[in-house]
Scaffold this active site. Structure first.
Site, PDB file in Angstrom:
ATOM      1  N   TYR A 148       0.839  -1.211   0.000  1.00  0.00           N
ATOM      2  CA  TYR A 148       0.000   0.000   0.000  1.00  0.00           C
ATOM      3  C   TYR A 148       0.868   1.254   0.000  1.00  0.00           C
ATOM      4  CZ  TYR A 148      -3.812   3.147   1.492  1.00  0.00           C
ATOM      5  OH  TYR A 148      -4.743   4.158   1.589  1.00  0.00           O
ATOM      6  N   ARG A 189     -10.959  -1.530   9.846  1.00  0.00           N
ATOM      7  CA  ARG A 189     -10.325  -0.310  10.326  1.00  0.00           C
ATOM      8  C   ARG A 189     -10.784  -0.043  11.763  1.00  0.00           C
ATOM      9  NH1 ARG A 189     -10.490   3.599   4.978  1.00  0.00           N
ATOM     10  NH2 ARG A 189     -12.284   2.395   4.303  1.00  0.00           N
ATOM     11  N   VAL A 191     -12.051   2.521  13.486  1.00  0.00           N
ATOM     12  CA  VAL A 191     -13.314   3.172  13.847  1.00  0.00           C
ATOM     13  C   VAL A 191     -14.482   2.202  13.638  1.00  0.00           C
ATOM     14  CG1 VAL A 191     -14.907   5.047  13.277  1.00  0.00           C
ATOM     15  CG2 VAL A 191     -12.450   5.506  13.404  1.00  0.00           C
ATOM     16  N   SER A 192     -14.507   1.535  12.477  1.00  0.00           N
ATOM     17  CA  SER A 192     -15.603   0.599  12.223  1.00  0.00           C
ATOM     18  C   SER A 192     -15.529  -0.586  13.196  1.00  0.00           C
ATOM     19  CB  SER A 192     -15.595   0.132  10.767  1.00  0.00           C
ATOM     20  OG  SER A 192     -14.286  -0.058  10.312  1.00  0.00           O
ATOM     21  N   PHE A 194     -14.243  -0.768  16.306  1.00  0.00           N
ATOM     22  CA  PHE A 194     -14.619  -0.411  17.681  1.00  0.00           C
ATOM     23  C   PHE A 194     -16.129  -0.167  17.785  1.00  0.00           C
ATOM     24  CE2 PHE A 194     -10.289   1.425  19.380  1.00  0.00           C
ATOM     25  CZ  PHE A 194      -9.709   0.180  19.212  1.00  0.00           C
ATOM     26  N   TYR A 207      -5.084  -3.253  19.568  1.00  0.00           N
ATOM     27  CA  TYR A 207      -3.816  -3.821  19.114  1.00  0.00           C
ATOM     28  C   TYR A 207      -2.686  -3.066  19.807  1.00  0.00           C
ATOM     29  CZ  TYR A 207      -6.760  -5.558  15.234  1.00  0.00           C
ATOM     30  OH  TYR A 207      -7.742  -6.136  14.467  1.00  0.00           O
ATOM     31  N   GLY A 210      -2.454   0.497  23.043  1.00  0.00           N
ATOM     32  CA  GLY A 210      -3.414   1.573  22.740  1.00  0.00           C
ATOM     33  C   GLY A 210      -2.818   2.957  22.858  1.00  0.00           C
ATOM     34  N   ASP A 276       3.056  -1.025  12.286  1.00  0.00           N
ATOM     35  CA  ASP A 276       1.912  -0.159  12.611  1.00  0.00           C
ATOM     36  C   ASP A 276       2.469   1.193  13.089  1.00  0.00           C
ATOM     37  OD1 ASP A 276      -0.855   0.255  13.098  1.00  0.00           O
ATOM     38  OD2 ASP A 276      -0.574  -0.153  15.223  1.00  0.00           O
ATOM     39  N   PRO A 277       2.221   2.295  12.377  1.00  0.00           N
ATOM     40  CA  PRO A 277       2.836   3.564  12.789  1.00  0.00           C
ATOM     41  C   PRO A 277       2.472   3.965  14.223  1.00  0.00           C
ATOM     42  CG  PRO A 277       1.926   3.756  10.589  1.00  0.00           C
ATOM     43  CD  PRO A 277       1.448   2.440  11.134  1.00  0.00           C
TER      44      PRO A 277
HETATM   45  P1  NAD Z   1     -12.950   1.889   0.202  1.00  0.00           P
HETATM   46  O1  NAD Z   1     -12.274   0.565   0.309  1.00  0.00           O
HETATM   47  O2  NAD Z   1     -14.280   2.048   0.830  1.00  0.00           O
HETATM   48  O3  NAD Z   1     -13.067   2.333  -1.319  1.00  0.00           O
HETATM   49  C1  NAD Z   1     -12.188   1.928  -2.330  1.00  0.00           C
HETATM   50  C2  NAD Z   1     -13.018   1.581  -3.558  1.00  0.00           C
HETATM   51  O4  NAD Z   1     -12.125   1.224  -4.628  1.00  0.00           O
HETATM   52  C3  NAD Z   1     -13.938   0.395  -3.340  1.00  0.00           C
HETATM   53  O5  NAD Z   1     -15.222   0.674  -3.842  1.00  0.00           O
HETATM   54  C4  NAD Z   1     -13.262  -0.728  -4.119  1.00  0.00           C
HETATM   55  O6  NAD Z   1     -14.182  -1.716  -4.566  1.00  0.00           O
HETATM   56  C5  NAD Z   1     -12.617   0.038  -5.252  1.00  0.00           C
HETATM   57  N1  NAD Z   1     -11.487  -0.661  -5.862  1.00  0.00           N
HETATM   58  C6  NAD Z   1     -10.449  -1.292  -5.229  1.00  0.00           C
HETATM   59  N2  NAD Z   1      -9.608  -1.817  -6.139  1.00  0.00           N
HETATM   60  C7  NAD Z   1     -10.107  -1.499  -7.370  1.00  0.00           C
HETATM   61  C8  NAD Z   1      -9.702  -1.777  -8.697  1.00  0.00           C
HETATM   62  N3  NAD Z   1      -8.586  -2.480  -8.955  1.00  0.00           N
HETATM   63  N4  NAD Z   1     -10.464  -1.312  -9.728  1.00  0.00           N
HETATM   64  C9  NAD Z   1     -11.599  -0.604  -9.485  1.00  0.00           C
HETATM   65  N5  NAD Z   1     -12.048  -0.330  -8.234  1.00  0.00           N
HETATM   66  C10 NAD Z   1     -11.297  -0.771  -7.195  1.00  0.00           C
HETATM   67  O7  NAD Z   1     -11.907   2.960   0.792  1.00  0.00           O
HETATM   68  P2  NAD Z   1     -12.032   4.530   1.043  1.00  0.00           P
HETATM   69  O8  NAD Z   1     -11.769   4.775   2.465  1.00  0.00           O
HETATM   70  O9  NAD Z   1     -13.261   5.054   0.419  1.00  0.00           O
HETATM   71  O10 NAD Z   1     -10.746   5.055   0.251  1.00  0.00           O
HETATM   72  C11 NAD Z   1     -10.844   5.688  -1.025  1.00  0.00           C
HETATM   73  C12 NAD Z   1      -9.457   6.147  -1.452  1.00  0.00           C
HETATM   74  O11 NAD Z   1      -8.926   7.071  -0.498  1.00  0.00           O
HETATM   75  C13 NAD Z   1      -8.441   5.009  -1.567  1.00  0.00           C
HETATM   76  O12 NAD Z   1      -7.609   5.251  -2.690  1.00  0.00           O
HETATM   77  C14 NAD Z   1      -7.636   5.136  -0.304  1.00  0.00           C
HETATM   78  O13 NAD Z   1      -6.322   4.642  -0.447  1.00  0.00           O
HETATM   79  C15 NAD Z   1      -7.657   6.641  -0.065  1.00  0.00           C
HETATM   80  N6  NAD Z   1      -7.451   6.938   1.352  1.00  0.00           N
HETATM   81  C16 NAD Z   1      -8.449   6.742   2.257  1.00  0.00           C
HETATM   82  C17 NAD Z   1      -8.215   6.993   3.601  1.00  0.00           C
HETATM   83  C18 NAD Z   1      -9.274   6.803   4.643  1.00  0.00           C
HETATM   84  O14 NAD Z   1      -8.976   6.957   5.832  1.00  0.00           O
HETATM   85  N7  NAD Z   1     -10.512   6.510   4.316  1.00  0.00           N
HETATM   86  C19 NAD Z   1      -6.952   7.434   4.020  1.00  0.00           C
HETATM   87  C20 NAD Z   1      -5.958   7.608   3.063  1.00  0.00           C
HETATM   88  C21 NAD Z   1      -6.219   7.377   1.729  1.00  0.00           C
HETATM   89  N1  UDP Z   2      -6.421  -0.917  15.660  1.00  0.00           N
HETATM   90  C1  UDP Z   2      -6.800  -1.465  16.874  1.00  0.00           C
HETATM   91  N2  UDP Z   2      -7.854  -2.331  16.874  1.00  0.00           N
HETATM   92  C2  UDP Z   2      -8.549  -2.652  15.752  1.00  0.00           C
HETATM   93  C3  UDP Z   2      -8.155  -2.087  14.512  1.00  0.00           C
HETATM   94  C4  UDP Z   2      -7.077  -1.221  14.511  1.00  0.00           C
HETATM   95  O1  UDP Z   2      -6.211  -1.181  17.926  1.00  0.00           O
HETATM   96  O2  UDP Z   2      -9.506  -3.439  15.854  1.00  0.00           O
HETATM   97  C5  UDP Z   2      -5.296   0.053  15.635  1.00  0.00           C
HETATM   98  C6  UDP Z   2      -4.203  -0.251  14.618  1.00  0.00           C
HETATM   99  O3  UDP Z   2      -3.233  -1.140  15.181  1.00  0.00           O
HETATM  100  C7  UDP Z   2      -3.638   1.132  14.348  1.00  0.00           C
HETATM  101  C8  UDP Z   2      -4.863   2.049  14.506  1.00  0.00           C
HETATM  102  O4  UDP Z   2      -5.817   1.303  15.242  1.00  0.00           O
HETATM  103  O5  UDP Z   2      -2.679   1.475  15.312  1.00  0.00           O
HETATM  104  C9  UDP Z   2      -5.463   2.479  13.177  1.00  0.00           C
HETATM  105  O6  UDP Z   2      -5.705   1.322  12.408  1.00  0.00           O
HETATM  106  P1  UDP Z   2      -6.479   1.337  11.010  1.00  0.00           P
HETATM  107  O7  UDP Z   2      -6.411  -0.042  10.466  1.00  0.00           O
HETATM  108  O8  UDP Z   2      -7.816   1.949  11.188  1.00  0.00           O
HETATM  109  O9  UDP Z   2      -5.660   2.374  10.089  1.00  0.00           O
HETATM  110  P2  UDP Z   2      -4.115   2.656   9.809  1.00  0.00           P
HETATM  111  O10 UDP Z   2      -3.244   1.770  10.649  1.00  0.00           O
HETATM  112  O11 UDP Z   2      -3.948   2.377   8.358  1.00  0.00           O
HETATM  113  O12 UDP Z   2      -3.948   4.084  10.168  1.00  0.00           O
END
Ligand code: NAD
Ligand code: UDP
Length: 336
Positions: A148, A189, A191-192, A194, A207, A210, A276-277
């Site tokens: 990623y 993720r 938020v979802s 928890f 994880y 905390g 994990d950052p």
């Molecule tokens: P999400 O997983 O809900 O949405 C991603 C969408 O892309 C999904 O509908 C998935 O089916 C589609 N997709 C994945 N691979 C594909 C492919 N090969 N071809 C066509 N469609 C494809 O995630 P999101 O949170 O809505 O994220 C949207 C964008 O924002 C992503 O690029 C993600 O990396 C970026 N982003 C999101 C966050 C966040 O916190 N939500 C943070 C940083 C970056």
């Molecule tokens: N995390 C957690 N419990 C969970 C899911 C995630 O403690 O059920 C932690 C995870 O280890 C990270 C933070 O929450 O430190 C954010 O995780 P997430 O997967 O939402 O995003 P990202 O690591 O990409 O920022």
């Protein structure tokens, strides 16, 4: 913001952020093409748009080229949750890199403006806090998150090379953890996870201890920033951080979710995933200066809206998590 009606392509348009963006663009009267392969989303996010005359859905994978006539492209297609992007790591790299090349090639041919949804993950395990755009990051190039992180870094490089070589009109935003209604309830993720755990009375899976931090942005704020960036009249290309500088430990987040849901769930502690950052917080000086943007929704308020949304769902309508979650592959995924 320009009032001219445009033909706009949203890749990943059925996902969490993409579907809200499609809602906004359709309501503004634009001709919207939503392109998605439904890897991490379900049609229900965009079902309400299917009958609209200015909305079109294309099932397509961005790793394959496609020819369309559009004025703007929002490139959001990519799995965003660690559980999803580690499920098929090679596919994640292909999606970021080949997807970016295909969409940039399209933008070049039809002279469209193209925005890349990049990520705070490009900063890796940051040694500078908060993170300004000038920081080059500290990313493990061969770890479990590399598919990623490096995929998104390569996509940024491609965006800037298409801009330098072919004058493609690019915009790059670096999104920090964004949450809200329409996140997939099983996307893994924090938020979802928890919230679902709290409202269904399951243990809250912490994880590590905390103490690691994240800065959470509510989706409406994020989308305001994304649209401002796409349409800014100075043609500022970025990269620019879009996130909420309010920084919270995961322990604070869990306690807030428990309080807001009135849940009796207990926090259980599990090993922390590798790489994990430890901390993450955006420096948004540039977004303030160049876009006049800053977030408005505090975490408590955004969480309440997200909780209300998750409570309204029939969870049986959603695909369950894959077997490839971090905790089912302990040996590979966790620090000793
Ligand atoms: P999400 O997983 O809900 O949405 C991603 C969408 O892309 C999904 O509908 C998935 O089916 C589609 N997709 C994945 N691979 C594909 C492919 N090969 N071809 C066509 N469609 C494809 O995630 P999101 O949170 O809505 O994220 C949207 C964008 O924002 C992503 O690029 C993600 O990396 C970026 N982003 C999101 C966050 C966040 O916190 N939500 C943070 C940083 C970056
Ligand atoms: N995390 C957690 N419990 C969970 C899911 C995630 O403690 O059920 C932690 C995870 O280890 C990270 C933070 O929450 O430190 C954010 O995780 P997430 O997967 O939402 O995003 P990202 O690591 O990409 O920022």
């Amino acid at each position: 913001m320009s009032q001219t009606l445009k033909r706009i392509l949203v890749t990943g348009g059925a996902g969490f952020l993409g579907s809200h963006l499609c809602d906004r663009l359709v309501a503004q009267g634009h001709d919207v093409i939503c392109l998605d392969n439904f890897f991490t989303s379900q049609k229900q996010n965009i079902r309400h748009l299917l009958g609209k005359s200015n909305f079109e859905l294309i099932r397509h994978d961005v790793i394959e080229p496609i020819m369309l006539e559009v004025d703007q492209i929002y490139n959001l297609a990519c799995p965003a949750s660690p559980v999803h992007y580690q499920y098929n790591a090679v596919k994640t790299i292909k999606t970021s890199v080949m997807g970016a090349m295909n969409m940039l090639g399209l933008a070049k041919r039809v002279k469209a403006t193209i925005l890349q949804a990049s990520t705070s993950e490009i900063y890796g395990e940051p040694t500078i806090h908060p993170q300004p755009e000038s920081y080059w990051g500290n990313v493990n190039p061969i770890g479990l998150r590399s598919c990623y992180d490096e995929g998104k870094r390569c996509a940024e490089a491609l965006f800037f090379d298409y801009h330098r070589m072919d004058q493609v009109d690019i915009r790059v935003i670096r999104i920090f953890n964004t949450y809200g209604p329409r996140m997939h309830p099983y996307d893994g993720r924090v938020v979802s996870n928890f919230i679902i755990q709290a409202i269904t009375g399951q243990d809250i899976t912490m994880y590590g201890d905390g103490s690691q931090t994240r800065s959470f942005c509510y989706m409406d704020d994020l989308l305001n920033g994304m649209e401002k960036m796409m349409n800014n009249e100075q043609r500022f290309i970025g990269p620019v951080n879009i996130g909420n500088p309010g920084e919270f430990t995961m322990k604070q987040l869990a306690e807030m979710v428990i309080e807001l849901t009135g849940s009796k769930s207990k926090i259980i502690y599990m090993p922390r995933p590798a790489d994990d950052p430890t901390q993450r917080k955006p420096d948004i000086t540039l977004a303030r200066e160049k876009l006049g943007w800053e977030p408005e929704v505090p975490l408590r308020k955004g969480l309440q809206k997200t909780i209300d949304y998750f409570k309204s769902l029939n969870l049986a309508d959603f695909r369950k998590p894959t077997d490839s979650t971090a905790h089912k592959r302990m040996g590979m995924y966790f620090k000793a």
